[in-house]
Motif scaffolding. Structure first.
Motif, PDB file in Angstrom:
ATOM      1  N   ARG A   3      10.083  10.916   1.050  1.00 48.79           N
ATOM      2  CA  ARG A   3       9.734   9.795   1.933  1.00 48.79           C
ATOM      3  C   ARG A   3       8.534   9.005   1.426  1.00 48.79           C
ATOM      4  NH1 ARG A   3      10.114   7.056   4.506  1.00 48.79           N
ATOM      5  NH2 ARG A   3       9.500   7.207   6.664  1.00 48.79           N
ATOM      6  N   VAL A   4       7.815   9.538   0.436  1.00 47.61           N
ATOM      7  CA  VAL A   4       6.621   8.849  -0.040  1.00 47.61           C
ATOM      8  C   VAL A   4       6.966   7.490  -0.634  1.00 47.61           C
ATOM      9  CG1 VAL A   4       4.700   8.948  -1.675  1.00 47.61           C
ATOM     10  CG2 VAL A   4       5.415  11.017  -0.462  1.00 47.61           C
ATOM     11  N   PHE A   5       8.120   7.389  -1.272  1.00 47.54           N
ATOM     12  CA  PHE A   5       8.471   6.177  -2.002  1.00 47.54           C
ATOM     13  C   PHE A   5       9.504   5.311  -1.268  1.00 47.54           C
ATOM     14  CE2 PHE A   5       6.011   7.247  -5.601  1.00 47.54           C
ATOM     15  CZ  PHE A   5       6.080   8.617  -5.754  1.00 47.54           C
ATOM     16  N   TYR A   6       9.793   5.625  -0.027  1.00 49.94           N
ATOM     17  CA  TYR A   6      10.802   4.869   0.704  1.00 49.94           C
ATOM     18  C   TYR A   6      10.265   4.401   2.058  1.00 49.94           C
ATOM     19  CZ  TYR A   6      14.261   6.257  -2.733  1.00 49.94           C
ATOM     20  OH  TYR A   6      14.946   6.428  -3.906  1.00 49.94           O
ATOM     21  N   LEU A   7      10.790   3.299   2.494  1.00 48.57           N
ATOM     22  CA  LEU A   7      10.422   2.706   3.786  1.00 48.57           C
ATOM     23  C   LEU A   7      11.662   2.592   4.651  1.00 48.57           C
ATOM     24  CD1 LEU A   7       8.300  -0.276   2.391  1.00 48.57           C
ATOM     25  CD2 LEU A   7       7.362   1.799   3.428  1.00 48.57           C
ATOM     26  N   THR A   8      11.502   2.856   5.945  1.00 52.06           N
ATOM     27  CA  THR A   8      12.606   2.606   6.875  1.00 52.06           C
ATOM     28  C   THR A   8      12.702   1.104   7.141  1.00 52.06           C
ATOM     29  OG1 THR A   8      11.229   2.762   8.852  1.00 52.06           O
ATOM     30  CG2 THR A   8      12.178   4.829   7.991  1.00 52.06           C
ATOM     31  N   SER A   9      13.767   0.687   7.791  1.00 55.93           N
ATOM     32  CA  SER A   9      13.921  -0.729   8.132  1.00 55.93           C
ATOM     33  C   SER A   9      12.752  -1.212   8.973  1.00 55.93           C
ATOM     34  CB  SER A   9      15.239  -0.946   8.892  1.00 55.93           C
ATOM     35  OG  SER A   9      16.335  -0.540   8.121  1.00 55.93           O
ATOM     36  N   GLY A  10      12.333  -0.388   9.917  1.00 62.60           N
ATOM     37  CA  GLY A  10      11.219  -0.766  10.773  1.00 62.60           C
ATOM     38  C   GLY A  10       9.924  -0.887  10.008  1.00 62.60           C
ATOM     39  N   GLU A  11       9.677   0.047   9.087  1.00 62.48           N
ATOM     40  CA  GLU A  11       8.455   0.004   8.290  1.00 62.48           C
ATOM     41  C   GLU A  11       8.448  -1.202   7.365  1.00 62.48           C
ATOM     42  OE1 GLU A  11       7.557   4.817   8.017  1.00 62.48           O
ATOM     43  OE2 GLU A  11       8.882   3.849   6.553  1.00 62.48           O
ATOM     44  N   LEU A  12       9.609  -1.491   6.771  1.00 58.43           N
ATOM     45  CA  LEU A  12       9.715  -2.648   5.888  1.00 58.43           C
ATOM     46  C   LEU A  12       9.473  -3.941   6.660  1.00 58.43           C
ATOM     47  CD1 LEU A  12      10.409  -3.814   3.099  1.00 58.43           C
ATOM     48  CD2 LEU A  12      12.829  -3.770   3.770  1.00 58.43           C
ATOM     49  N   ALA A  13      10.073  -4.034   7.846  1.00 56.90           N
ATOM     50  CA  ALA A  13       9.901  -5.220   8.681  1.00 56.90           C
ATOM     51  C   ALA A  13       8.441  -5.405   9.081  1.00 56.90           C
ATOM     52  CB  ALA A  13      10.791  -5.127   9.914  1.00 56.90           C
ATOM     53  N   GLU A  14       7.801  -4.316   9.487  1.00 57.20           N
ATOM     54  CA  GLU A  14       6.396  -4.386   9.900  1.00 57.20           C
ATOM     55  C   GLU A  14       5.511  -4.770   8.723  1.00 57.20           C
ATOM     56  OE1 GLU A  14       2.972  -1.589  12.052  1.00 57.20           O
ATOM     57  OE2 GLU A  14       4.961  -0.777  11.609  1.00 57.20           O
ATOM     58  N   LEU A  15       5.801  -4.231   7.545  1.00 55.79           N
ATOM     59  CA  LEU A  15       5.000  -4.510   6.366  1.00 55.79           C
ATOM     60  C   LEU A  15       5.016  -6.002   6.020  1.00 55.79           C
ATOM     61  CD1 LEU A  15       3.377  -3.366   3.933  1.00 55.79           C
ATOM     62  CD2 LEU A  15       5.559  -3.157   2.726  1.00 55.79           C
ATOM     63  N   LEU A  16       6.177  -6.658   6.193  1.00 63.63           N
ATOM     64  CA  LEU A  16       6.320  -8.063   5.814  1.00 63.63           C
ATOM     65  C   LEU A  16       6.214  -9.022   6.998  1.00 63.63           C
ATOM     66  CD1 LEU A  16       9.156  -7.720   3.143  1.00 63.63           C
ATOM     67  CD2 LEU A  16       6.717  -8.048   2.772  1.00 63.63           C
ATOM     68  N   GLY A  17       6.006  -8.482   8.198  1.00 60.89           N
ATOM     69  CA  GLY A  17       5.818  -9.344   9.367  1.00 60.89           C
ATOM     70  C   GLY A  17       7.069 -10.041   9.831  1.00 60.89           C
ATOM     71  N   ILE A  18       8.211  -9.366   9.719  1.00 61.68           N
ATOM     72  CA  ILE A  18       9.480  -9.934  10.170  1.00 61.68           C
ATOM     73  C   ILE A  18      10.134  -8.967  11.146  1.00 61.68           C
ATOM     74  CG2 ILE A  18       9.823 -11.271   8.055  1.00 61.68           C
ATOM     75  CD1 ILE A  18      11.692  -9.061   7.073  1.00 61.68           C
ATOM     76  N   SER A  19      11.267  -9.352  11.717  1.00 63.76           N
ATOM     77  CA  SER A  19      11.969  -8.492  12.651  1.00 63.76           C
ATOM     78  C   SER A  19      12.927  -7.568  11.906  1.00 63.76           C
ATOM     79  CB  SER A  19      12.752  -9.326  13.669  1.00 63.76           C
ATOM     80  OG  SER A  19      13.807 -10.015  13.025  1.00 63.76           O
ATOM     81  N   LYS A  20      13.261  -6.438  12.542  1.00 69.25           N
ATOM     82  CA  LYS A  20      14.249  -5.537  11.951  1.00 69.25           C
ATOM     83  C   LYS A  20      15.600  -6.229  11.832  1.00 69.25           C
ATOM     84  CE  LYS A  20      14.554  -1.306  13.352  1.00 69.25           C
ATOM     85  NZ  LYS A  20      14.611  -0.092  14.200  1.00 69.25           N
ATOM     86  N   GLN A  21      15.896  -7.146  12.758  1.00 67.63           N
ATOM     87  CA  GLN A  21      17.164  -7.862  12.715  1.00 67.63           C
ATOM     88  C   GLN A  21      17.299  -8.673  11.425  1.00 67.63           C
ATOM     89  OE1 GLN A  21      15.287  -7.555  15.497  1.00 67.63           O
ATOM     90  NE2 GLN A  21      16.774  -6.132  16.429  1.00 67.63           N
ATOM     91  N   THR A  22      16.164  -9.207  10.928  1.00 66.21           N
ATOM     92  CA  THR A  22      16.206  -9.947   9.667  1.00 66.21           C
ATOM     93  C   THR A  22      16.566  -9.019   8.514  1.00 66.21           C
ATOM     94  OG1 THR A  22      14.538 -11.518  10.464  1.00 66.21           O
ATOM     95  CG2 THR A  22      14.862 -11.384   8.082  1.00 66.21           C
ATOM     96  N   VAL A  23      15.975  -7.827   8.516  1.00 70.78           N
ATOM     97  CA  VAL A  23      16.297  -6.839   7.479  1.00 70.78           C
ATOM     98  C   VAL A  23      17.777  -6.474   7.555  1.00 70.78           C
ATOM     99  CG1 VAL A  23      15.803  -4.540   6.574  1.00 70.78           C
ATOM    100  CG2 VAL A  23      13.946  -5.953   7.493  1.00 70.78           C
ATOM    101  N   PHE A  24      18.266  -6.244   8.791  1.00 74.76           N
ATOM    102  CA  PHE A  24      19.683  -5.893   8.975  1.00 74.76           C
ATOM    103  C   PHE A  24      20.593  -7.027   8.490  1.00 74.76           C
ATOM    104  CE2 PHE A  24      18.415  -3.100  12.829  1.00 74.76           C
ATOM    105  CZ  PHE A  24      17.935  -2.136  11.963  1.00 74.76           C
ATOM    106  N   TYR A  25      20.179  -8.270   8.739  1.00 71.73           N
ATOM    107  CA  TYR A  25      20.994  -9.418   8.362  1.00 71.73           C
ATOM    108  C   TYR A  25      21.174  -9.481   6.845  1.00 71.73           C
ATOM    109  CZ  TYR A  25      22.194 -14.266   7.323  1.00 71.73           C
ATOM    110  OH  TYR A  25      22.795 -15.401   6.818  1.00 71.73           O
ATOM    111  N   TYR A  26      20.075  -9.315   6.108  1.00 68.82           N
ATOM    112  CA  TYR A  26      20.187  -9.373   4.643  1.00 68.82           C
ATOM    113  C   TYR A  26      21.019  -8.219   4.098  1.00 68.82           C
ATOM    114  CZ  TYR A  26      16.740 -13.130   4.604  1.00 68.82           C
ATOM    115  OH  TYR A  26      16.100 -14.329   4.791  1.00 68.82           O
ATOM    116  N   ASP A  27      20.992  -7.095   4.796  1.00 71.95           N
ATOM    117  CA  ASP A  27      21.871  -5.984   4.411  1.00 71.95           C
ATOM    118  C   ASP A  27      23.324  -6.357   4.695  1.00 71.95           C
ATOM    119  OD1 ASP A  27      23.058  -3.548   3.834  1.00 71.95           O
ATOM    120  OD2 ASP A  27      22.354  -2.574   5.673  1.00 71.95           O
TER     121      ASP A  27
END
Length: 283
Positions: A3-27
């Motif tokens: 887990r040290v080198f991976y981010l969840t969708s929520g962590e990635l969204a929080e890191l970049l200041g966007i919503s999880k829905q945006t992350v889901f959309y690009y997926d």
């Protein structure tokens, strides 16, 4: 999974200041798929993918389409990146020019409308105007349907030229009809055309000549426009001027609630020239 080198969708969204829905959309569209998926349906992204998503968000902010971004991600060379930056710089410069023109037009509209609203005495005055190139659409028939049809076609032309709805539109009344005392006959509609070339097959560019114009800011219902023109014609005669060109009528405010009940604020400008003492027009 480390887990040290991976981010969840929520962590990635929080890191970049966007919503999880945006992350889901690009997926969902296959632009940025998680590097790993766990059995609990969690998506896991690498730190490299976090940087990639930041690049995607930057490109979107610059105005690139999803397909343009997808194309670049398949190439990812310094040359391609340089080309993208150059193209977007040019687009932004064009947009800055468009927005600057809109700011200028809105400021002029505010100035004219404010002046019209303060002119409670409906004073007619003389004003020197510069030559202006206009793109015109003539009215083949004299009826409300033809007027509205021509006006809407001109609005569509303005939109197609990237002008938007802030573009000024003139209603033109022909000189001969003004001299005959006919203030109901509409020659057509026109908008400023600047340096663009006209459609050659239609030859729709006309010139509003430079010169002296009698100007009135008229406030009232549609039915009071004709008496306003009569008053202007009489004022022009009393000032020892004569009508020597078309009338250019520009709407500053129109409620569009009906001909007899809507409030209109219009600028009316009629080209005039001084009469000589012997009754002939001065050169």
């Amino acid at each position: 999974m480390d887990r040290v080198f991976y981010l969840t969708s929520g962590e990635l969204a929080e890191l970049l200041g966007i919503s999880k829905q945006t992350v889901f959309y690009y997926d969902k569209i296959g632009l940025l798929c998680p590097q790993q998926r766990a059995g609990n349906h969690y998506r896991y992204y690498s730190l490299q993918q976090a940087a990639e998503l930041r690049l995607i968000l930057t490109f979107r902010e610059l105005g690139l389409s999803i397909e343009e971004i997808r194309t670049y991600l398949h190439v990812r060379t310094p040359e391609a990146y340089l080309q993208v930056l150059g193209e977007q710089q040019q687009r932004l410069q064009q947009e800055i020019g468009r927005l600057s023109l809109m700011v200028e037009r809105l400021g002029e509209q505010r100035r004219q409308l404010g002046q019209a609203m303060c002119d409670h005495n409906a004073c007619i005055h003389l004003c020197e105007m510069q030559e202006e190139k206009l793109f015109s659409l003539l009215c083949s028939e004299q009826n409300k349907r033809e007027y509205m049809y021509s006006l809407l076609k001109l609005y569509r032309k303005a939109r197609a030229a990237g002008e938007g709805f802030t573009q000024e539109i003139y209603c033109i009344l022909p000189q001969q009809k003004l001299l005959e005392g006919d203030f109901e006959h509409v020659y057509g509609y026109a908008m400023p055309w600047k340096s663009r070339t006209a459609e050659a097959e239609n030859e729709r560019v006309m010139i509003r000549p430079a010169g002296i114009y009698a100007v009135l800011y008229h406030c009232g219902t549609y039915g009071t426009l004709s008496p306003a023109y009569h008053a202007m014609a009489e004022w022009i005669r009393q000032q020892k001027y004569e009508i020597c060109g078309h009338a250019y009528e520009k709407s500053l405010f129109n409620t569009l609630t009906g001909e007899e009940h809507g409030l209109y604020i219009n600028e009316i400008a009629i080209q005039v020239r001084k009469k000589a003492e012997n009754g002939r027009a001065a050169e």
